[in-house]
Scaffold this motif. Structure first.
Motif: not given
Length: 286
Positions: A217-218, A221, A224
């Protein structure tokens, strides 16, 4: 008439310089260096690598006595290259002597290059991975000090690769994230960033499945473009399979990826380690 000397001291120095003959010792040492160099090259032609290495080493020591640091370092390098073919440990000793001279002269870029050579000898000839890692790290430090970030990162990626294989996952993760972050900010290197975040995610996965999910997830972010990559999609499929304890789904996802992007030895090792933990967890539940 033009006066040449303005003081008695200057007069004495100039007179001595005209009268003093060339130092015989220095001349003899220079001749000896030339002879050792010629002998070393003859030994090389005969493929007598140990004798060539010894001759170059003797020439280097004589150059050191004459304070010819650059020539001494060059001869130690030549000695190291000769010894590589016969005595890897002696090659390392000679290369280290050259590195000492280069660092003393402030030539850190060339010192870094020879640290890499030593690391490669430890990798391939002596199979001492811990020492190989140490020399790659030293080379990276020198490259960073000279603002050669790209060269430093190449060395660090070797460190990360070995660290992961030795199950030193935090160290590997830190490097992959660092290099990945640097790559994603570069127009030329942006494409390779996904590879480094992929490898960092797999290292997290080897430690803990939840770690891998949060790391993924990091990375999405931060970068992208990573979300649309095959690497990111594979990790997500593997996470789903792991949560479901579905070994077959895990295997099928890896095979599907491999048909398009061939897995190298490092990726295969990491993916098998994760699969093994799945199988162990599955057997514990029974």
């Amino acid at each position: 008439m033009l006066k040449v000397w303005t003081t008695p001291l200057k007069k004495k120095k100039l007179w001595l310089s005209w009268q003093r003959p060339k130092r015989k010792g220095s001349s003899k040492m220079e001749d000896a260096c030339d002879m050792y160099g010629r002998a070393a090259n003859m030994f090389k032609m005969a493929k007598n690598w140990s004798a060539a290495g010894n001759a170059f080493s003797q020439a280097a020591l004589l150059h050191l006595q004459m304070q010819n640091k650059h020539d001494a370092a060059t001869n130690f390098i030549d000695a190291g290259n000769a010894f590589k073919k016969a005595d890897p440990q002696e090659a390392i000793n000679c290369l280290n002597r050259a590195i000492e001279i280069y660092t003393d002269m402030g030539r850190f870029t060339i010192a870094a290059k020879h640290h890499i050579t030593i690391a490669e000898i430890y990798e391939t000839e002596l199979v001492d991975i811990d020492k190989a890692i140490a020399h790659y790290e030293q080379a990276a430090d020198y490259y960073k000090g000279e603002e050669s970030i790209s060269s430093a990162n190449k060395c660090l990626l070797k460190v990360a690769s070995y660290a992961a294989q030795l199950e030193q996952y935090p160290k590997a993760i830190e490097i992959y994230e660092q290099v990945g972050t640097h790559a994603m900010d570069s127009t030329l290197l942006k494409y390779s960033a996904k590879e480094y975040f992929f490898k960092a995610a797999l290292c997290h996965f080897c430690v803990d499945m939840l770690n891998a999910k949060l790391a993924l997830q990091k990375y999405e972010e931060m970068f992208p473009a990573f979300s649309d990559s095959r690497e990111c999609k594979l990790v997500k499929k593997l996470l789903d399979a792991y949560e479901e304890q579905n070994v077959d789904a895990y295997t099928d996802s890896v095979k599907e990826y491999d048909t398009i992007s061939r897995l190298d030895q490092w990726l295969t090792t990491m993916l098998l380690r994760i699969k093994k933990t799945m199988q162990e967890d599955d057997s514990d539940l029974r």
